[in-house]
Design an enzyme around this catalytic site. Structure first.
Site, PDB file in Angstrom:
ATOM      1  CG  ASP A 112      -2.027   1.031   1.117  1.00  0.00           C
ATOM      2  OD1 ASP A 112      -2.375   1.404  -0.012  1.00  0.00           O
ATOM      3  OD2 ASP A 112      -2.552   1.443   2.166  1.00  0.00           O
ATOM      4  CE1 TYR A 114      -0.273   8.813   4.231  1.00  0.00           C
ATOM      5  CE2 TYR A 114       1.954   9.705   4.075  1.00  0.00           C
ATOM      6  CZ  TYR A 114       0.704   9.681   4.675  1.00  0.00           C
ATOM      7  OH  TYR A 114       0.453  10.514   5.741  1.00  0.00           O
ATOM      8  CG  HIS A 119      -4.277  10.621   2.666  1.00  0.00           C
ATOM      9  ND1 HIS A 119      -5.282  10.534   3.611  1.00  0.00           N
ATOM     10  CD2 HIS A 119      -3.359   9.679   3.003  1.00  0.00           C
ATOM     11  CE1 HIS A 119      -4.991   9.563   4.475  1.00  0.00           C
ATOM     12  NE2 HIS A 119      -3.832   9.029   4.133  1.00  0.00           N
ATOM     13  NE  ARG A 128       4.244  13.844  10.377  1.00  0.00           N
ATOM     14  CZ  ARG A 128       3.428  12.974   9.768  1.00  0.00           C
ATOM     15  NH1 ARG A 128       3.009  11.904  10.401  1.00  0.00           N
ATOM     16  NH2 ARG A 128       3.057  13.174   8.521  1.00  0.00           N
ATOM     17  CD  GLU A 185      -6.014   4.596   4.863  1.00  0.00           C
ATOM     18  OE1 GLU A 185      -5.358   3.816   4.131  1.00  0.00           O
ATOM     19  OE2 GLU A 185      -5.491   5.312   5.741  1.00  0.00           O
ATOM     20  CD  GLU A 187      -5.510   2.870   0.061  1.00  0.00           C
ATOM     21  OE1 GLU A 187      -4.674   2.267  -0.642  1.00  0.00           O
ATOM     22  OE2 GLU A 187      -5.372   3.065   1.279  1.00  0.00           O
ATOM     23  CG  ASP A 219      -5.489   0.314   3.925  1.00  0.00           C
ATOM     24  OD1 ASP A 219      -5.510  -0.716   4.606  1.00  0.00           O
ATOM     25  OD2 ASP A 219      -4.616   1.196   4.039  1.00  0.00           O
ATOM     26  NE  ARG A 223      -7.414   6.369   9.874  1.00  0.00           N
ATOM     27  CZ  ARG A 223      -6.780   6.148   8.723  1.00  0.00           C
ATOM     28  NH1 ARG A 223      -5.528   5.713   8.724  1.00  0.00           N
ATOM     29  NH2 ARG A 223      -7.395   6.334   7.588  1.00  0.00           N
ATOM     30  CD  GLN A 226      -2.575   4.243  10.618  1.00  0.00           C
ATOM     31  OE1 GLN A 226      -3.807   4.279  10.589  1.00  0.00           O
ATOM     32  NE2 GLN A 226      -1.829   4.766   9.668  1.00  0.00           N
ATOM     33  CE  LYS A 239      -3.040   2.030   7.325  1.00  0.00           C
ATOM     34  NZ  LYS A 239      -3.918   2.879   6.511  1.00  0.00           N
ATOM     35  CB  THR A 243      -7.027  -4.941   2.512  1.00  0.00           C
ATOM     36  OG1 THR A 243      -6.105  -4.675   3.576  1.00  0.00           O
ATOM     37  CG2 THR A 243      -6.891  -3.870   1.447  1.00  0.00           C
ATOM     38  CB  THR A 330      -6.194   7.720   1.727  1.00  0.00           C
ATOM     39  OG1 THR A 330      -6.051   6.726   2.729  1.00  0.00           O
ATOM     40  CG2 THR A 330      -7.543   8.404   1.853  1.00  0.00           C
ATOM     41  CD  GLU A 344      -7.537  12.600   4.376  1.00  0.00           C
ATOM     42  OE1 GLU A 344      -7.074  13.421   3.569  1.00  0.00           O
ATOM     43  OE2 GLU A 344      -7.789  11.419   4.072  1.00  0.00           O
TER      44      GLU A 344
HETATM   45 MN    MN Z   1      -4.023   2.864   2.854  1.00  0.00          MN
END
Ligand code: MN
Length: 397
Positions: A112, A114, A119, A128, A185, A187, A219, A223, A226, A239, A243, A330, A344
């Protein structure tokens, strides 16, 4: 371009310019490979008299390589789009209502990525807030991780809420129990047909020689698990519990009219990652939560394109196997209504999503059904469907 003699099929998104592949079974019969047209499936083993399609997965056909993929598509197209082909195909068309649709291929390895800059920037702002939006490496290569192929499940499979260590609040000790931050997610996934040997990097220009087609992927992500486990080695149990993948693999050859240049990249990628053809894809995704559209992520806004993903994935000499699946990460666009995850959409729960029934969601509730669908421009100027991937959340066991 072409239209099919199958009544009404061209208006369904599964007309002569789509012709996606899947696996079906009739009551009491073993699964086999078919091509969807309208609300029918063409039994390929019978129509083409080719035992490769008697397999319970697409893998043996995928392994034949791109020349065979193209000649098969031409034959099937000839049968379904011309009066001369009709007698050979018609006896082997089966209503979808009479079959069970299975997982289309056996997943070898699963990766997977990113690749959405919107995203990645949203995730950076959420997790962060005191650092740069994007990690230092992000614009230099497509970031990814190896997932768990054994828990890639077909659309419709219920998703049991995962249990695990949840991130502690305010620096205390972690809890253990059902995830309280289950997410989706939206995708796009790429299905590898042709294998490679160890040590070889697939050049960017060889993308369409190795990748057969496209599926939709959800996916599912916990959270809270994770957030606690990811440092320093990346996603793991948050994760790998499930899936979901859509049932119909749309060949790259059906997506010619959806190809676009891809988002400009700054800085210019290193030479091995430089694009040599247009493999951005203008796919219009929708995400439904309990039947209500909550997002419309535009795949056209992705930063890294799938040819670059494949090259980076093999740039260390890792070999490809038939059935490898790699997903985009995502898909989120720049607008609020284009975000491909609840993380999000609810800004990690700070601004819950309000649904039409008056309820609110920060994250998924037991019983929630998430459906990701997509369409694209077809070669004939109409719209083709990439189908949908759906799943319903069940309580933790
Ligand atoms: Mn993903």
């Amino acid at each position: 371009m072409s239209t099919t003699w199958v009544p009404g099929a061209d208006a369904t998104g599964y007309g002569a310019d789509n012709l996606p592949y899947g696996v079906f079974s009739r009551a009491g019969a073993p699964p086999r490979v078919g091509v969807r047209v309208g609300d029918l499936v063409l039994d390929l083993a019978a129509a083409l008299d080719d035992p490769v399609f008697s397999a319970p997965s697409l893998n043996p056909f995928l392994a034949r390589g791109s020349t065979a993929w193209r000649s098969t598509r031409a034959k099937v197209s000839g049968m379904l789009a011309s009066a001369e082909g009709r007698p050979a195909a018609e006896p082997h068309l089966i209503p979808l209502a009479e079959v069970e649709i299975r997982a289309p291929f056996e997943v070898a390895d699963y990766v997977d990525f990113y690749c959405s800059i919107d995203h990645a920037a949203n995730a950076g702002r959420i997790f962060r807030p005191d650092s740069a939006e994007l990690p230092r490496n992000w614009r230099h290569h497509p970031v990814g991780y190896h997932g768990r192929s054994g828990t890639v499940v077909p659309s419709g499979t219920h998703v049991v809420r995962p249990t695990g260590q949840r991130a502690p609040e305010d620096g205390g000790a972690p809890g253990y129990g059902p995830s309280e931050r289950l997410d989706f997610e939206a995708e796009v996934g790429f299905v590898v047909g042709t294998s490679t040997s160890l040590g070889r990097t697939v050049p960017v220009g060889d993308f369409a020689e190795h990748v057969f087609g496209v599926v939709l992927v959800n996916d599912w992500s916990a959270r809270d698990l994770q957030a606690w486990e990811t440092t320093p080695l990346g996603p793991f149990l948050g994760k790998s519990f499930a899936t979901s993948v859509s049932p119909w693999v749309v060949p790259l050859d059906a997506l010619g009219a959806a190809r676009i240049a891809g988002r400009p990249q700054d800085p210019e990628p290193l030479p091995y990652l430089r694009r040599v053809a247009d493999w951005g894809l203008d796919l219009a995704l929708t995400v439904e939560l309990n039947g209500e559209v909550v997002s419309r992520p535009p795949y056209a806004s992705m930063y890294w394109t799938p040819d670059q993903m494949l090259t980076h994935l093999t740039s260390n000499g890792a070999s490809l196997r038939t059935g490898d699946l790699y997903a985009s990460g995502t898909v989120s666009g720049p607008e609020r209504g284009q975000r491909g995850s609840l993380l999000e959409l609810s800004w990690a729960g700070a601004d819950p999503l309000r649904l039409a029934d008056g309820s609110e969601r920060a994250f998924l509730a037991d019983g929630d059904t998430v459906t990701v669908a997509a369409t694209a421009r077809g070669m004939g100027g109409g719209t083709i469907s990439l189908g949908e991937v759906t799943g319903t959340v069940r309580p933790a066991l």
